[in-house]
Enzyme design. Structure first.
Site, short mmCIF file in Angstrom:
data_model
loop_
_atom_site.label_atom_id
_atom_site.label_comp_id
_atom_site.label_asym_id
_atom_site.label_seq_id
_atom_site.Cartn_x
_atom_site.Cartn_y
_atom_site.Cartn_z
N GLU A 131 -5.05 7.59 -3.17
CA GLU A 131 -5.22 6.25 -2.82
C GLU A 131 -5.13 4.94 -3.85
OE1 GLU A 131 -4.77 6.28 0.34
OE2 GLU A 131 -6.12 4.43 0.96
N HIS A 155 0.88 -1.06 -0.12
CA HIS A 155 -0.78 -0.09 -0.12
C HIS A 155 1.11 1.04 0.12
CE1 HIS A 155 -3.22 2.18 1.64
NE2 HIS A 155 -2.52 3.24 1.77
N GLU A 156 1.67 1.91 0.95
CA GLU A 156 2.89 2.71 1.19
C GLU A 156 3.68 2.75 0.05
OE1 GLU A 156 1.44 5.10 2.89
OE2 GLU A 156 0.42 3.60 4.45
N HIS A 162 1.83 4.57 -3.30
CA HIS A 162 1.99 5.86 -2.79
C HIS A 162 3.47 6.15 -3.23
CE1 HIS A 162 -2.18 6.87 -0.62
NE2 HIS A 162 -2.14 6.35 0.44
#
Lengths: 503, 503
Positions: free
Chosen positions: A297, A267-268, A271
């Site tokens: 997101e 997830h990170e 980003h």
């Protein structure tokens, strides 16, 4: 220097100072010894004050006005100068609409409210939090009044604009209401299906050092560039984007729960790859920033879900496990792993929810904060309304307010209008990914071979390189040829989950 | 607010911003990914510029003058207000002599030069570093010209004043020349002695993780407070003092060479305990700062040498080794360890040098930077001159520039006039420690029992708590009752080393 050149030079310095504030914040979350907290608070306050002062100095307003008067600069609305002027005008107008006294009061109330929230949550006592929530709401309404909203809008819209330009409560509702009905139907079908996958990670013994090496390896393989970034540990995972050359991810580790660390790192890293993919020559200007929280997101969700919970990914990843965990992973099959990361079911806590129910958690929050802002719901009635909706949407009985309406930090910080960007991210992710699959035949076969470069390149070209050039809705139309729709997410979820649940 | 109160409030904000610059620097050395260097240089340049602007704004000059006019504030020269005014006057006068553009250029050049130095040293290619050295020298000479120097002085003096108030090249020479002769004589005696101790650490197998745990344990035991500090890894060990609540040490590790990491950590922890011992209520004012680099160095040397190379320390430390290195240390005796950390002999690398030859390394650097600053030596000729002096003073042949004139970071940072403070630190350390031994009977017996609190308390009370209240020479007189002298160091070295070398 022309007024526009002076404006850009001034803006680059302001962004540079803000990046220093971000580093102080990153350091506070990852490195700061306990004895340094008081000094760090003063440093953060000082930098925030200097940034605000630079951003709202009347000279900026003069330079924007003088640049707007030069017609060529804005003739093509997608040109560098037009986009920078569009964003700088918006930011300046919004920043100067808030009186200094209100800004200061908001910051103070946010700080004391967060402390009250921590205590109230520990004791699961909403009455301790209620006066602070009421104060935050009062200031949020004052802030909304300073910003103003269109005649056909509402106070919530004025605040949401900070997070997702162009987003309104009515617009969100138009997507969320049909999405809610479809997700509840899908959830019902899955829960009534003939199969019930289990989480297999608990079977594998995973020492912390091995987990760290493993998730770093996956982040590197999917395309996060460690020569321009780091991965560290913090209480809550986040991505700090100082500059495309220095992007910092964090995660947390728990014994034998590498699934948690893996999905948070993917997830990170999503980003992070967005930030690393922004054009360095636009650094320090609005153009070089992400388009919105929702678009940001979408990038994290793509890698966490569309990739990280896909069968081809696990066909590759399963083969990597022995390098890091030895024989400990020998008894677990690809099929078990793939099914295990796709367990679906009603639950209490948003941040632990699956891809289907997550969006129902968001809808509860959106509906409640909209009503709170409009004055249709009193803070005192929040727990009862929260619990009623959890029962209705998720068929979950909320046992206490700590696991109920006090589970998230956002409202204690005065952040109203933020939550929907999470679900918008899921929707954008699905719609972009559907297009990427159409554009790139054989994409998922490459995943199974551990090659993720095709998707990364597609995202670099179609999303990242544009930075803030297009507003979220325009970017979606431009990339996918269609306005944002719930259909791609619903199709993707049904196609993946129905077979796993024997539907 | 009185002018003095306004001055102090302004100064606290300036120091706060400077501390943010220090954090950016610490992060650059320990955490920054390679891709972030350009952005970081700009951040450092910006903060340096803002600090310079705040420190040199005419309002500060007015406030100092108005405060100086109030006689009570300076009536007692050791009072808080008199000391702060003394230092603020000195700093303001010096800072206003440097144009903002020069200050900014220096900070930026220092950042890029350090990275060039790392690469040049890795490749042992002086030609890669030379242009950066030349640029640094050019800026250093410009800076010296801005400060000016007395008619009987020279450019080097103008810069050295930043590191050791009152120090001049001529003054340093007066101490260094006789010290050099005495040390070379002692070295000759030792080398001709009947014994030759060996380094026993190479016999012990020391995995990196065990080394890290071990040196952290020692730092904690001698009194460094990890709730108010950290220990990390960097190319060149240093101590970064943001605030007494946040003091950061770094070191480096090499396989089976824990002696190196241990002495560097004890050294940096000595600096760190000085910073942790400064009065927090004086934080952000001159009073709350170390008295000088020489005094600061005396604190690191005390723990590295007077403690860390003493026989009682090793009687304790020997017993700690099995906890970290298991049986690997079983074959090594206390006596071997004690003798091994006191091996003396000519060598190439300053930071690895023993207590005798170390000061000869410093003298080479002092003489060369004095000539570089005076324009008597060109940067291009530095390697040849360096090598010539190493042969003359230390009888050492320098095989390459990485181990020669590029071994230290200082000149790549533009820090000329800094090196002699290391030897001043050795001199102060010996003189202070002689006094501590006289004041505290049984001190070294406590070391043997692993109790270092007596010395730490003595240093807290006699050195740390004063901060910058007394100038270095006054502090020395006040603490030891005598002016600085080479005798305590020479006595201490002879008393310890002659028996070990059978002299």
């Amino acid at each position: 220097m022309t007024p526009y050149e002076e404006l850009i030079a001034h803006t680059r310095e302001t962004y540079l100072l803000a990046a220093t504030g971000e580093l102080l914040q990153w350091d506070q979350e990852t490195m700061l010894p306990p004895g340094g907290i008081a000094h760090r608070s003063r440093q953060l306050g000082q930098i925030a004050g200097l940034v605000h002062e630079r951003a709202t100095t009347p000279r900026v307003g003069e330079l924007i006005a003088a640049s707007e008067a030069i017609r060529e600069l804005s003739a093509d609305p997608a040109s560098d100068s037009a986009v920078n002027l569009r964003e700088l005008r918006r930011d300046y107008d919004r920043a100067t609409k808030i009186p200094a006294a209100l800004a200061r009061e908001k910051a103070e109330v946010a700080a004391t409210s967060q402390h009250a929230w921590v205590e109230a949550r520990e004791k699961s006592d909403f009455s301790l939090f209620r006066p602070f929530l009421e104060k935050n709401l009062e200031l949020a309404r004052k802030t909304a009044e300073c910003y103003g909203w269109p005649a056909d809008g509402e106070p919530w819209d004025a605040l949401a604009e900070d997070f997702e330009p162009g987003m309104t409560a009515a617009g969100v509702s138009r997507v969320f209401v049909p999405l809610r009905e479809s997700l509840r139907k899908l959830l019902g079908e899955l829960m009534a299906g003939g199969r019930r996958p289990a989480r297999p990670f608990e079977k594998i013994v995973m020492p912390l050092a091995a987990q760290q090496a493993f998730v770093r390896h996956v982040a590197e393989r999917i395309g996060f560039d460690f020569s321009r970034g780091r991965l560290d540990v913090s209480a809550h995972p986040f991505c700090s984007g100082h500059d495309p050359g220095d992007i910092r991810l964090t995660t947390r580790y728990r014994d034998n729960r590498v699934g948690d660390a893996l999905s948070s790192v993917m997830h990170e890293a999503g980003h992070g790859m967005y930030h690393q993919g922004l054009r360095p020559d636009h650094g320090g200007t609005p153009l070089g920033q992400p388009a919105s929280l929702g678009i940001n997101e979408s990038q994290s969700r793509t890698w966490e879900n569309q990739v990280g919970r896909s069968e081809p990914f696990w066909r590759w990843c399963h083969g990597e496990l022995p390098r890091f965990f030895g024989d400990a992973a020998a008894g677990v099959s690809v099929e078990e792993l793939y099914a295990g990361v796709n367990v679906v079911g009603p639950s209490l806590i948003r941040v632990e929810a699956d891809e289907v129910t997550y969006n129902l958690h968001i809808m509860v929050r959106f509906e409640l904060e909209r009503a709170l802002m409009a004055g249709d719901l009193a803070a005192a009635d929040l727990p009862a309304e929260w619990n009623r909706r959890y029962k209705e949407y998720l068929d979950v009985v909320v046992p206490n307010d700590a696991q109920g309406c006090m589970q998230d930090v956002h409202w204690s910080m005065g952040a109203f209008g933020y939550f929907p960007t999470y679900t918008l991210g899921n929707l954008y992710a699905a719609q972009f990914f559907e297009k990427a699959l159409a554009d790139l035949p054989g994409l998922t076969d490459a995943f199974a071979a551990g090659d993720f470069s095709g998707l990364k390149r597609w995202l670099n070209q179609n999303i990242h390189a544009h930075g803030n050039r297009y507003r979220p809705a325009d970017l979606c139309q431009r990339v996918t040829g269609k306005p944002l729709s719930p259909e791609p997410l619903l199709k993707y979820l049904a196609a993946k989950l129905k077979p796993l649940y024997g539907v």
